[in-house]
Design an enzyme around this catalytic site. Sequence first.
Site, PDB file in Angstrom:
ATOM      1  N   MET A 128      18.861  -0.220  30.682  1.00  0.00           N
ATOM      2  CA  MET A 128      17.672  -0.809  31.297  1.00  0.00           C
ATOM      3  C   MET A 128      16.405  -0.286  30.612  1.00  0.00           C
ATOM      4  O   MET A 128      15.319  -0.328  31.186  1.00  0.00           O
ATOM      5  CB  MET A 128      17.653  -0.524  32.799  1.00  0.00           C
ATOM      6  CG  MET A 128      18.746  -1.238  33.554  1.00  0.00           C
ATOM      7  SD  MET A 128      18.381  -1.585  35.279  1.00  0.00           S
ATOM      8  CE  MET A 128      18.164   0.054  35.938  1.00  0.00           C
ATOM      9  N   HIS A 141      20.779   8.073  26.662  1.00  0.00           N
ATOM     10  CA  HIS A 141      21.122   6.754  26.106  1.00  0.00           C
ATOM     11  C   HIS A 141      21.507   6.861  24.633  1.00  0.00           C
ATOM     12  O   HIS A 141      22.462   6.232  24.182  1.00  0.00           O
ATOM     13  CB  HIS A 141      19.917   5.807  26.204  1.00  0.00           C
ATOM     14  CG  HIS A 141      19.474   5.488  27.587  1.00  0.00           C
ATOM     15  ND1 HIS A 141      18.298   5.961  28.117  1.00  0.00           N
ATOM     16  CD2 HIS A 141      20.044   4.728  28.561  1.00  0.00           C
ATOM     17  CE1 HIS A 141      18.154   5.504  29.344  1.00  0.00           C
ATOM     18  NE2 HIS A 141      19.195   4.756  29.642  1.00  0.00           N
ATOM     19  N   LYS A 156      26.684  10.196  34.023  1.00  0.00           N
ATOM     20  CA  LYS A 156      25.743  10.523  35.098  1.00  0.00           C
ATOM     21  C   LYS A 156      25.916   9.534  36.238  1.00  0.00           C
ATOM     22  O   LYS A 156      25.874   9.897  37.404  1.00  0.00           O
ATOM     23  CB  LYS A 156      24.305  10.517  34.592  1.00  0.00           C
ATOM     24  CG  LYS A 156      23.287  10.915  35.680  1.00  0.00           C
ATOM     25  CD  LYS A 156      21.895  11.110  35.127  1.00  0.00           C
ATOM     26  CE  LYS A 156      21.254   9.803  34.763  1.00  0.00           C
ATOM     27  NZ  LYS A 156      20.916   8.983  35.973  1.00  0.00           N
TER      28      LYS A 156
END
Length: 283
Positions: free
Chosen positions: A30, A37, A149
């Site tokens: 996102m 990431h 996570k």
Amino acid sequence: MEIIRTVAQLRKAVETAKLNQKKIGLVPTMGALHEGHMSLVQSACADNDVVIVSVFVNPTQFNNANDLQTYPRTEEADCEKLRQAGVHIAFVPSVEEVYPEPDTRIFNLGPVAEVMEGAMRPGHFNGVAQVVSRLFEMVRPDRAYFGEKDFQQIAVIRRMVELEGFNLEIVPCPIVRADDGLALSSRNVRLSEHQRDVAPNIHRILKESLKWAETLGVEETATRVADAINQFPEMEVEYYKIVDQKTMQPVTDWYADGHGAVGCITVYLGDVRLIDNIKYPIK
């Protein structure tokens, strides 16, 4: 790196890669990209010939309009990071491109989606299944990468893959932490300086609980974790559940089965909602 904004262009690029027998890795994000990431991107680049990263804030997985509105959006910086990492395609669509019509599909995700995040955020996982299934249809990846996570989310996505019959490998990747232990999250940028100083206590207490679990039962360990975090006036535990790593169902003792247990926590630090988890060794 090519920046693609339409589904038609994306399908064309995927078709070319498939015709050339290229293995495709997909990293759905996102945006507001951080080192967590980028660790997924790094894994994808190591495993595949072509790497596609989606940057799309998916409205259907937010059950809180304010959370959707305040979610950080940093498209230019994100694309630069992806370019430097060697990504081949950044897919940066509009909401209208992903959802030309409202997505009314309801997924039978079962028990893995009914506890913890599923209970606290009604509709959240159905929205995740909607957008990830659309991405899988568009990209037809050989592998897709997700961070641990969001531990429960991986179980939900595995269930969606089973339901929809997608032929791909789901690759879970370890949590990436700051030097002080705080799990990296796009939401961390919303923490004040003081809150950022307090936040690492979440992981510190989770790590301490590994020691507590040597002598305490599951319920006593969970209670001690929540009580220890709630000692900080800035923090409030929404839930701390110790569950089966595969089924996401609560465990009652450390010897329940061979999957092992994972402790999943959500903490409000001011109005910022932080999540983390820790795995307990199989006894």
